[in-house]
Enzyme design. Structure first.
Site, PDB file in Angstrom:
ATOM      1  N   ASP A  39      40.534  25.007  19.796  1.00 19.09           N
ATOM      2  CA  ASP A  39      39.440  24.072  20.068  1.00 19.09           C
ATOM      3  C   ASP A  39      38.931  23.379  18.799  1.00 19.09           C
ATOM      4  O   ASP A  39      37.759  23.517  18.419  1.00 19.09           O
ATOM      5  CB  ASP A  39      38.277  24.816  20.755  1.00 19.09           C
ATOM      6  CG  ASP A  39      38.721  25.523  22.027  1.00 19.09           C
ATOM      7  OD1 ASP A  39      39.588  24.990  22.729  1.00 19.09           O
ATOM      8  OD2 ASP A  39      38.188  26.620  22.302  1.00 19.09           O
ATOM      9  N   GLU A 213      39.214  17.523  33.094  1.00 13.94           N
ATOM     10  CA  GLU A 213      39.145  18.981  33.200  1.00 13.94           C
ATOM     11  C   GLU A 213      38.026  19.540  32.325  1.00 13.94           C
ATOM     12  O   GLU A 213      37.153  20.234  32.809  1.00 13.94           O
ATOM     13  CB  GLU A 213      40.489  19.596  32.778  1.00 13.94           C
ATOM     14  CG  GLU A 213      40.553  21.109  32.900  1.00 13.94           C
ATOM     15  CD  GLU A 213      40.687  21.594  34.340  1.00 13.94           C
ATOM     16  OE1 GLU A 213      41.123  20.775  35.190  1.00 13.94           O
ATOM     17  OE2 GLU A 213      40.365  22.758  34.613  1.00 13.94           O
ATOM     18  N   GLU A 332      41.260  27.487  -5.147  1.00 19.77           N
ATOM     19  CA  GLU A 332      41.051  28.706  -4.380  1.00 19.77           C
ATOM     20  C   GLU A 332      42.387  29.166  -3.776  1.00 19.77           C
ATOM     21  O   GLU A 332      43.167  28.346  -3.284  1.00 19.77           O
ATOM     22  CB  GLU A 332      40.039  28.475  -3.259  1.00 19.77           C
ATOM     23  CG  GLU A 332      38.661  28.079  -3.755  1.00 19.77           C
ATOM     24  CD  GLU A 332      38.075  29.115  -4.717  1.00 19.77           C
ATOM     25  OE1 GLU A 332      38.210  30.324  -4.448  1.00 19.77           O
ATOM     26  OE2 GLU A 332      37.515  28.711  -5.743  1.00 19.77           O
ATOM     27  N   GLU A 334      42.768  30.543  -1.084  1.00 20.90           N
ATOM     28  CA  GLU A 334      42.737  30.273   0.357  1.00 20.90           C
ATOM     29  C   GLU A 334      42.849  28.782   0.662  1.00 20.90           C
ATOM     30  O   GLU A 334      42.576  28.357   1.779  1.00 20.90           O
ATOM     31  CB  GLU A 334      41.483  30.886   0.992  1.00 20.90           C
ATOM     32  CG  GLU A 334      40.154  30.295   0.537  1.00 20.90           C
ATOM     33  CD  GLU A 334      39.590  30.927  -0.737  1.00 20.90           C
ATOM     34  OE1 GLU A 334      40.349  31.605  -1.449  1.00 20.90           O
ATOM     35  OE2 GLU A 334      38.397  30.719  -1.016  1.00 20.90           O
ATOM     36  N   ASP A 447      42.111  35.623  -5.674  1.00 21.77           N
ATOM     37  CA  ASP A 447      40.911  34.827  -5.392  1.00 21.77           C
ATOM     38  C   ASP A 447      41.114  33.352  -5.753  1.00 21.77           C
ATOM     39  O   ASP A 447      40.728  32.465  -4.999  1.00 21.77           O
ATOM     40  CB  ASP A 447      39.720  35.397  -6.168  1.00 21.77           C
ATOM     41  CG  ASP A 447      38.397  34.842  -5.672  1.00 21.77           C
ATOM     42  OD1 ASP A 447      38.368  34.271  -4.563  1.00 21.77           O
ATOM     43  OD2 ASP A 447      37.389  34.970  -6.381  1.00 21.77           O
TER      44      ASP A 447
HETATM   45  O1  FUB Z   1      38.685  28.230  24.071  1.00 15.11           O
HETATM   46  C1  FUB Z   1      38.082  28.487  25.303  1.00 15.11           C
HETATM   47  C2  FUB Z   1      38.215  27.295  26.209  1.00 15.11           C
HETATM   48  O2  FUB Z   1      39.577  26.941  26.344  1.00 15.11           O
HETATM   49  C3  FUB Z   1      37.582  26.034  25.672  1.00 15.11           C
HETATM   50  O3  FUB Z   1      36.191  26.025  25.824  1.00 15.11           O
HETATM   51  C4  FUB Z   1      38.297  25.030  26.474  1.00 15.11           C
HETATM   52  O4  FUB Z   1      38.167  23.713  25.998  1.00 15.11           O
HETATM   53  C5  FUB Z   1      39.712  25.533  26.425  1.00 15.11           C
HETATM   54  O5  FUB Z   1      40.373  25.101  25.266  1.00 15.11           O
END
Ligand code: FUB
Length: 604
Positions: A39, A213, A332, A334, A447
């Site tokens: 996400d 969706e 860094e 990382e 580090d």
């Molecule tokens: O990561 C949890 C859920 O899955 C998210 O809120 C949605 O957008 C889907 O990616």
């Protein structure tokens, strides 16, 4: 993604990857390899791109997510891990589901909107946290949900007139007008009509008649408002609609990213940075990846002339690097383009460190600009055991070795010390690989690291055109032909070739008479390969003083071959009696007349 389950993950992942997602290993997408991330919500701030992500727990069989993560980049190729500045515990009223959020700056602060489960109601609610910097820390701004209707995936957008909106929803799509404080709103949540014209028609699902969706991502470009969203679960693809205002009416515009990538969800975020446009998404491309163990990736794209968004496919390469990385300032550990086997953790010295390092692990730093050369490599390290070695390599884990730093035991995993080792033969812009070696178990933590300039044409190198990138400039042959070769190069795109030699002592050379100091110790590094044959090659200094010529062997002779580069290194004291009239640096052979390629020579 710790080492213990890694073997199993790798086997399962290899199968899944081969079957579902045939990407080669060691690519640069996904952008995070130390944990599973999902996400993405990108944000451009002060010349960096920040990406806020969720975090899928290892081995999840649901959206088991407890914290959020932040990464940033100035070059779109190397990403810095800023750790986790926010988790479920930030919201005392939440008990699960640290899902897809979004960060927006305003009033000198950063507001992070997230969906979480409300302990009191058992339903999903939207919380808002606030921080003073893009990397936090973040605190719950309200101590309660900002808004709650059981739906998810908040996204904030501030219109040109200053009016801010919060969009969210699954299965419906909502917005509310946020007040200027960004933590309260005016009026109630408004449902955006999900019509086929606005969001595309879905067939076979009476309760979800349109493609919409979840995961709305709203922005304005020119006079056009865009809403990019995850479409038609499951699997999802990414689609978009446009509108003449932030509140619609929306018109469906089609697919951006088709279904791909071993995860049944996808989730998009778009930003412009350094003159380019970037599309962030997630997939299941890492070993062990799936719909519940996802990874964030990014692609560069260009809008079509009419403002429409082209179809974007997932790649393993990701975007081109915007600017090279400077190795002469502290970097860094990382910050990297790829990590293999290691993890990151909070460092006792601030920020994060790379840890859980085992023999054979490595990190890749893409596009490092070594300029005319380096002389040493410095690293900040700690080890609760007996340490190990950092092999500093170019171009790959088996690429040319420019230095090796020994890491001692320091008495603790957060007991830090600084080690420095000679580094020779790196010049131009190359991918840097830090390969870790040692015994069994965890070796040490890293580090930060930094190079000291030197070699090449600067920093003390007495040789002109040591990188050979300026053709034959500075170099002479004493037999055969000296030419600039583009078919093989150790670094950069050229090397020097001395072909047609008729005696072992003949080799490319240059006059260094004016640069030498009597009695001084000089260090040599030069990369050599043969045109054919396996001669013993060495670097030699010829010194003529008071009519007498002496030969100083600068490096031991090493067998070289036509299949790869061999580094000749050595340190020698140079002295003479009387007046020095001539001194020349030579690369030659101990015997034979094989043609020699020479590259990245330094004598300092
Ligand atoms: O990561 C949890 C859920 O899955 C998210 O809120 C949605 O957008 C889907 O990616």
């Amino acid at each position: 993604m710790r080492s213990a389950p890694r073997t199993i993950l790798c086997i399962v992942g290899l199968l899944l990857t081969t079957m579902l997602f045939p990407y080669p290993a060691r690519a640069d997408n996904p952008i995070v390899q130390t944990i599973y991330t999902a996400d993405p919500a990108p944000l451009v701030h002060n010349g960096r791109v920040y990406v806020y992500t969720g975090h899928d727990e290892d081995g999840s069989t649901y959206f088991t997510m407890r914290d959020w993560r932040v990464y940033s980049s100035s070059d779109m190729a190397n990403w810095t891990d800023h750790g986790s500045p926010m988790s479920l515990s930030t919201f005392a009223w939440a008990d699960a589901n640290a899902w897809a959020g979004h960060v927006v700056p305003r009033n000198g602060k950063f507001y992070w909107y997230v969906p979480v489960r409300n302990r009191a109601t058992g339903g999903m609610a939207i919380g808002v946290a606030v921080g003073d910097s893009p990397t936090g820390p973040f605190r719950d701004a309200l101590g309660r949900p900002l808004v709650e209707n059981g739906e998810i995936d908040p996204h904030a957008f501030i219109d040109d007139n200053g009016q801010a909106y919060l969009y969210w929803g699954n299965p419906r799509l909502w917005y509310v007008r946020l007040n200027a404080d960004m933590i309260s709103f005016s009026g109630g949540p408004t449902q955006i009509p999900l019509t086929a014209a606005g969001f595309g028609a879905r067939s076979g699902n009476a309760s979800r008649p349109t493609l919409y969706e979840e995961g709305p991502w709203v922005f304005k470009r020119g006079n056009l408002y865009y809403n990019v969203f995850a479409a038609e679960c499951c699997s999802e693809f990414i689609a978009y609609s446009t509108a003449p205002s932030a509140t619609g009416p929306w018109t469906y515009r089609g697919t951006i990213m088709p279904r791909q990538g071993a995860s049944f969800t996808n989730h998009a975020g778009i930003v412009d940075f350094a003159g380019g446009s970037y599309f962030f998404y997630h997939n299941g491309a890492l070993p062990g990846g799936s719909g519940y163990t996802r990874s964030v990736a990014v692609e560069k794209f260009a809008y079509n002339a009419d403002g429409t968004i082209p179809t974007i496919g997932m790649t393993s390469a990701g975007p081109p690097q915007v600017i090279p990385l400077n190795p002469f300032v502290r970097q860094e550990a990382e910050t990297m383009a790829w990590a293999s086997g290691v993890e990151t953790e909070v460092s006792g010295e601030g920020g994060m460190n790379v840890g859980f390092i085992e023999n054979g692990d490595h990190i890749k730093v893409k596009g490092v600009s070594f300029g005319s050369g380096v002389s040493s490599f410095t690293a900040r390290v700690a080890s609760g055991t007996s340490g190990g070695r950092i092999e500093v390599r170019l171009g790959g884990t088996t690429g040319p070795l420019v230095g090796t730093c020994t890491v001692p035991g320091t008495g603790g995993w957060q007991t830090w010390t600084t080690v420095t080792c000679p580094a020779l033969g790196a010049s131009g812009t190359r991918d840097l690989y830090l390969r870790f070696a040692g015994g069994s178990g965890y070796l040490f933590n890293l580090d930060w690291w930094q190079f000291t300039p030197g070699g090449g044409n600067g920093g003390g190198n007495l040789l002109t055109n040591g990188t050979m990138e300026d053709g034959t400039t500075g170099w002479t042959g004493s037999g055969g032909t000296v030419s600039s070769a583009t078919t093989v190069a150790h670094g950069g795109s050229r090397s020097l070739l001395n072909s047609g030699r008729t005696a072992a002592w003949q080799g490319p050379h240059q006059n260094v008479t004016a640069q030498l100091t009597n009695g001084k110790s000089y260090t040599t590094s030069v990369w050599v390969r043969s045109q054919s044959g396996t001669p013993g090659a060495k670097a030699t200094l010829t010194l003529t003083a008071n009519g007498t010529t002496n030969y100083v062997q600068l490096t031991p002779a090493q067998t070289v071959n036509a299949n790869g580069w061999t580094q000749l290194t050595g340190t020698a004291t140079v002295s003479w009696t009387g007046t020095l009239t001539s001194a020349s640096f030579y690369v030659e052979t101990a015997a034979g007349t094989d043609g020699l390629y020479v590259d990245d020579a330094s004598f300092q």
